[in-house]
Scaffold this motif. Structure first.
Motif, PDB file in Angstrom:
ATOM      1  N   LEU A   5      29.184  40.189 -30.497  1.00  0.00           N
ATOM      2  CA  LEU A   5      28.656  38.829 -30.364  1.00  0.00           C
ATOM      3  C   LEU A   5      27.187  38.782 -30.752  1.00  0.00           C
ATOM      4  N   ASP A   7      23.341  38.091 -30.275  1.00  0.00           N
ATOM      5  CA  ASP A   7      22.499  38.141 -29.090  1.00  0.00           C
ATOM      6  C   ASP A   7      22.022  36.732 -28.739  1.00  0.00           C
ATOM      7  N   LEU A   9      23.522  34.301 -26.772  1.00  0.00           N
ATOM      8  CA  LEU A   9      24.454  33.217 -26.476  1.00  0.00           C
ATOM      9  C   LEU A   9      24.406  32.891 -24.989  1.00  0.00           C
ATOM     10  N   ASP A  10      24.486  31.588 -24.658  1.00  0.00           N
ATOM     11  CA  ASP A  10      24.590  31.237 -23.242  1.00  0.00           C
ATOM     12  C   ASP A  10      26.001  31.560 -22.760  1.00  0.00           C
ATOM     13  N   ASP A  11      26.214  31.555 -21.450  1.00  0.00           N
ATOM     14  CA  ASP A  11      27.483  31.998 -20.866  1.00  0.00           C
ATOM     15  C   ASP A  11      28.673  31.214 -21.410  1.00  0.00           C
ATOM     16  N   THR A  13      28.980  29.429 -24.239  1.00  0.00           N
ATOM     17  CA  THR A  13      29.224  29.694 -25.660  1.00  0.00           C
ATOM     18  C   THR A  13      29.848  31.076 -25.847  1.00  0.00           C
ATOM     19  N   ALA A  14      29.379  32.044 -25.072  1.00  0.00           N
ATOM     20  CA  ALA A  14      29.961  33.389 -25.147  1.00  0.00           C
ATOM     21  C   ALA A  14      31.427  33.362 -24.723  1.00  0.00           C
ATOM     22  N   ARG A  15      31.732  32.598 -23.663  1.00  0.00           N
ATOM     23  CA  ARG A  15      33.122  32.514 -23.195  1.00  0.00           C
ATOM     24  C   ARG A  15      34.021  31.914 -24.277  1.00  0.00           C
ATOM     25  N   THR A  17      33.483  31.784 -27.504  1.00  0.00           N
ATOM     26  CA  THR A  17      33.547  32.693 -28.652  1.00  0.00           C
ATOM     27  C   THR A  17      34.546  33.820 -28.392  1.00  0.00           C
ATOM     28  N   LEU A  18      34.493  34.395 -27.201  1.00  0.00           N
ATOM     29  CA  LEU A  18      35.428  35.471 -26.849  1.00  0.00           C
ATOM     30  C   LEU A  18      36.865  34.961 -26.819  1.00  0.00           C
TER      31      LEU A  18
END
Length: 683
Positions: A5, A7, A9-11, A13-15, A17-18
């Protein structure tokens, strides 16, 4: 799959994306059988994924760790509701979680004994500076004040704290001249790291973060042959607190005193503490853990038709590989080969060590045979390096040939024997005939007398078998012959050679056939109901096949210490025997004699007999043979099972004899198939 991912990303957006990455990957995959969670944090992006079974493998009380996310407990509550099964990494954690789910199962840490036992090297003289060590994550669970106190109290000790520093400021680490932080090491490098230590440390703080831990390093340290000093972690006290190898102490002075005692233990001559630890480790296995986990999961998985093979071969050693090769290449059968070990070649497995020298992982295997049939068969899968094996025995300060020959006698007794007749007369004069020969002691004493019996046979046999020669069948002496000539070859067989690229390469060629599938790290119990088959070839222990219905057949085992030495040559020949009972090992093997390799260093193996561990030698006693006969009778009710090899027939066979037995077994079976086909055609 490891997601990568950007570097920052807020929580949320990371969720997202995953979640998109996971969905995209699984689009091309079959339906998911099992969702397996090590942390509730992964639920956030995978909760929509459907699976036949969901497992929460709870290894730690993560909420007690420093910087634990505030919503972790909320996600764990959701995961408990979604999970079909909960596995815990220890009993303390099990007790904490069992009230929260209907199906919680404790699976304490196990250990790869073979991997860590390579650390069992001689630390040298007591004059060497003591070295203590720890490996693992260095975080809030470490008692840094205790480390500092130990370093201050024993400034002549070296203390290594190996691992990454996580969640604490490296500036918090105590700094002393004798306290070192070399950083992280790979799993492969851990045995070499431990080999430098006298004693292994577990200086954990006693706090909420360590309340439920069950450190994997405890059995790993013990498998490496090191005594352990630990603070009173509940699961360490519960599982290891009663053995001498593990010292448990809390306060600074008590911990330092425990380290003093452990150092004395490590450098003492008595190894009873290590034997007791080995006995405890023998009852633990990652394979057993995995099989038990799978047994809990399987009821949740939808039943499907098992894959079919014509033949299932259990064991990828000589017996299994020969049978698989013949069944595939000559009988045209589709064959599945399984072996519980992670490699082919059984006890003949050889591999390059870190020095680049081809060593035999399970002790020396020297090929020799008088059978042209066996030699010709194996020659289809390997070239050969000419090699005639020679063995010396360390006796009375001399290295003398074994088998006992004229040179042996002249060296030990200054006998001046010049001819074979002289040697025969010398031995005859010392012989003490026994009226009725029943045991191995009777055979040797009646042939060469008490003195040679004591020098060469009694001590070696007691170590090798754990029994006095007077308790062993007379057949044991077949491996300790005498000669009247000066021929110092250990074997006199027609064919004597070593596979030119090693045994493992030879086995790989044997099993390289389109009709053969090999599954390693797979126990028979794990596949017997997973696949269907018409013929089973079983090369494991026969009593194991019948669930030890009449009790366990006794075996002797072996333990190996592999060492690399900073010399070009360690000994004159490949193998030196040590018959003296005061020497704990039976023989030392130097592999460059076998391989012909050139190197400025050399690799050797010290071989220690053991009462527990992998089965190596059937113990030749009448009562054991009688027990085997009871199991052998059960095979009559198993017409579609062929029992082949040393363990399946409870006999000590050389490698060529196993190959010959397997070839003969296949020929008989193949002939029966031809006869049955002809009979069917005639109808």
């Amino acid at each position: 799959m490891t997601p990568q991912l950007p570097d920052g990303l807020d929580d949320e957006t990371a969720r997202i994306t995953l979640e998109n990455l996971l969905d995209g990957f699984l689009e091309a995959e079959p339906p998911v059988s099992v969702r397996w969670y090590y942390t509730p944090m992964m639920l956030a992006f995978s909760r929509a994924l459907s699976a036949a079974c969901t497992v929460y493998d709870c290894m730690d009380e993560l909420s007690a760790f420093r910087f634990a996310p505030p919503h972790l407990l909320e996600l764990e509550k959701e995961l408990f509701a979604a999970a079909d099964l909960v596995f815990t990494g220890g009993w303390s954690l099990y007790e904490a979680k069992r009230s929260r789910h209907a199906s919680v199962h404790a699976f304490p840490s196990s250990v790869d004994v073979a991997h860590f036992s390579t650390a069992r090297v001689d630390r040298g003289s007591e004059a060497a500076a003591p070295c203590f060590g720890f490996f693992g994550v260095i975080d809030e669970r470490m008692d840094l004040a205790l480390l500092a106190a130990l370093a201050d109290a024993r400034p002549d000790w070296t203390i290594e704290v190996v691992g990454p520093v996580v969640k604490i400021d490296p500036a918090e680490l105590p700094r002393r001249a004798n306290l070192h932080y070399p950083g992280a090491r790979s799993y492969e490098a851990l045995p070499a790291t431990i080999a430098r230590w006298d004693v292994a440390l577990m200086p954990f703080a006693i706090n909420e973060a360590t309340r439920f831990i069950s450190p994997t390093k405890t059995p790993e340290y013990l498998a490496a042959g090191r005594p352990v000093v630990s603070t009173p972690i509940a699961d360490v006290v519960r599982h290891y607190g009663d053995i001498e190898a593990v010292r448990i102490a809390s306060s600074g002075p008590d911990f330092i005193a425990a380290c003093d005692a452990a150092l004395q233990l490590a450098r003492g001559a008595d190894r009873a503490w290590r034997d007791a630890a080995d006995a405890l480790l023998a009852a633990t296995s990652w394979d057993d853990t995995a099989a038990a986990m799978l047994a809990e999961i399987e009821p949740y998985l939808s039943a499907s038709a098992p894959e079919h093979y014509d033949c299932l071969v259990v064991g990828a050693g000589f017996a299994g590989a020969v049978m698989a090769e013949r069944l595939a290449s000559q009988s045209g059968r589709r064959v599945l080969v399984v072996d519980r070990r992670p490699h082919i070649a059984g006890n003949a497995y050889d591999v390059e060590d870190e020095a680049g020298i081809l060593i035999h992982q399970y002790g020396p295997h020297i090929f020799h045979t008088n059978s042209a049939d066996v030699f010709e068969y194996l020659s289809h899968f390997t070239g050969w390096r000419s090699y005639e094996h020679r063995v010396l025995a360390d006796v009375r300060g001399h290295r003398v040939p074994v088998p006992i020959n004229r040179t042996t006698l002249n060296t030990l007794f200054d006998a001046g024997l010049e001819t074979e007749a002289d040697a025969a007369d010398f031995l005859a004069a010392r012989a003490e005939p026994v009226e009725t020969i029943r045991t191995s002691e009777d055979v040797v004493v009646s042939s060469v007398g008490q003195e040679l019996y004591r020098l060469f046979f009694r001590g070696y046999t007691r170590k090798q078998w754990g029994l006095d020669p007077s308790e062993l069948d007379k057949a044991v002496t077949a491996r300790v012959p005498t000669r009247t000539s000066t021929d110092d070859r250990y074997f006199t067989d027609t064919y004597q050679a070593m596979p030119d690229k090693g045994y493992t390469a030879m086995f790989a060629a044997m099993l390289d056939h389109p009709n053969i599938t090999v599954r390693l790290g797979t126990d028979f119990a794990a596949v017997r109901d997973e696949v269907s088959y018409d013929l089973l070839v079983f090369t494991g222990p026969i009593d194991e096949y019948f669930d030890q219905r009449y009790g366990a057949l006794p075996y002797r085992s072996l333990r190996f210490e592999h060492r690399t030495l900073p010399v070009a040559q360690h000994q004159q020949v490949a193998v030196v025997n040590y018959p003296d009972e005061t020497v704990p090992y039976t023989r030392v093997t130097e592999y460059k004699h076998l391989t012909g390799q050139q190197s400025p260093v050399t690799s050797v193996t010290y071989e220690y007999p053991a009462a527990t561990g992998d089965p190596y030698y059937p113990i030749p006693r009448p009562e054991n043979q009688a027990l085997f006969k009871r199991y052998e009778a059960l095979t009559l009710a198993e017409p579609d099972v062929l029992f082949v090899g040393r363990l399946a027939t409870y006999r000590y066979y050389n490698m060529d004899q196993v190959v010959g037995q397997a070839l003969a077994t296949w020929r008989r079976w193949h002939a029966r198939q031809d006869e049955a086909a002809l009979a069917t055609a005639a109808e």
